[in-house]
Design a protein around this motif. Sequence first.
Motif, PDB file in Angstrom:
ATOM      1  N   ARG A 100      26.999 -16.283 -24.848  1.00  0.00           N
ATOM      2  CA  ARG A 100      26.541 -16.161 -23.195  1.00  0.00           C
ATOM      3  C   ARG A 100      25.584 -15.409 -24.029  1.00  0.00           C
ATOM      4  NH1 ARG A 100      27.362 -15.299 -17.746  1.00  0.00           N
ATOM      5  NH2 ARG A 100      29.882 -16.373 -18.060  1.00  0.00           N
ATOM      6  N   THR A 101      24.073 -15.374 -23.915  1.00  0.00           N
ATOM      7  CA  THR A 101      23.023 -14.517 -23.627  1.00  0.00           C
ATOM      8  C   THR A 101      22.762 -13.672 -23.389  1.00  0.00           C
ATOM      9  OG1 THR A 101      22.077 -15.896 -24.257  1.00  0.00           O
ATOM     10  CG2 THR A 101      23.218 -15.585 -26.348  1.00  0.00           C
ATOM     11  N   PHE A 102      22.284 -12.413 -23.123  1.00  0.00           N
ATOM     12  CA  PHE A 102      21.752 -12.220 -22.782  1.00  0.00           C
ATOM     13  C   PHE A 102      19.586 -12.434 -22.241  1.00  0.00           C
ATOM     14  CE2 PHE A 102      19.556  -9.015 -19.372  1.00  0.00           C
ATOM     15  CZ  PHE A 102      18.654  -8.196 -19.593  1.00  0.00           C
ATOM     16  N   SER A 103      18.918 -12.974 -23.146  1.00  0.00           N
ATOM     17  CA  SER A 103      17.329 -13.545 -22.605  1.00  0.00           C
ATOM     18  C   SER A 103      17.736 -14.444 -23.208  1.00  0.00           C
ATOM     19  CB  SER A 103      16.893 -13.070 -24.353  1.00  0.00           C
ATOM     20  OG  SER A 103      15.503 -13.266 -24.537  1.00  0.00           O
ATOM     21  N   PRO A 104      16.965 -15.353 -22.277  1.00  0.00           N
ATOM     22  CA  PRO A 104      16.997 -16.930 -21.809  1.00  0.00           C
ATOM     23  C   PRO A 104      16.312 -17.499 -23.149  1.00  0.00           C
ATOM     24  CG  PRO A 104      16.341 -15.681 -19.709  1.00  0.00           C
ATOM     25  CD  PRO A 104      16.389 -14.300 -20.884  1.00  0.00           C
ATOM     26  N   ALA A 105      16.124 -16.884 -23.701  1.00  0.00           N
ATOM     27  CA  ALA A 105      14.770 -17.323 -24.834  1.00  0.00           C
ATOM     28  C   ALA A 105      15.496 -16.831 -26.252  1.00  0.00           C
ATOM     29  CB  ALA A 105      13.045 -16.839 -24.791  1.00  0.00           C
TER      30      ALA A 105
END
Length: 130
Positions: A100-105
Motif C-alpha cells: 500500500r502506498t500513499f501516492s497514486p503515481a
Amino acid sequence: QVQLVESGGGLVQAGGSLRLSCAGSGGTFSDYAMGWFRQAPGKEREFLAAISRNGQNSYYLESVKGRITISRLNAANTVYLQMNSLTPEDTAVYSCAAVRTFSPAGIPQPSQQPSTYSYWGQGTQVTVSS
C-alpha cells in the motif's frame, strides 16, 4: 488485506514469450503498488519490475529493461508481466507482490527489496527450454 494469485506460467521454448497475470482480491487493488520478482533454484529472489498504483509509472531491473513490460488494469484487479525473447536463464518461479502506498503515481522504495512489499502470491513456474 489483498490476496494475490499468479497465473500464466508454463513451458516455453527459448525465444518465445509469456504473459503472466496476478489477480488481486480482498482489498482495493488500486490502493497497492505492485512488483514482480522471480526466484530460480539455488538463487535469491530477484526483483524484475514495479508499477505505481495508477499504472502511470514503472521501474525495471536494468538487465531486463526492453524485454519485460509490467502493466496493470485496476478495473480487472490485475497486474501483468509481459516477457519476450525468453532464455533458459529466465527459468524460475515468478511472484507478484503488493504494498500500500500513499501516492497514486509513486513507485515503492526501495523497489528491489522484497521486504518493501507486504503481500505476496504463491508464484507461477516458468520454464524455458533450449
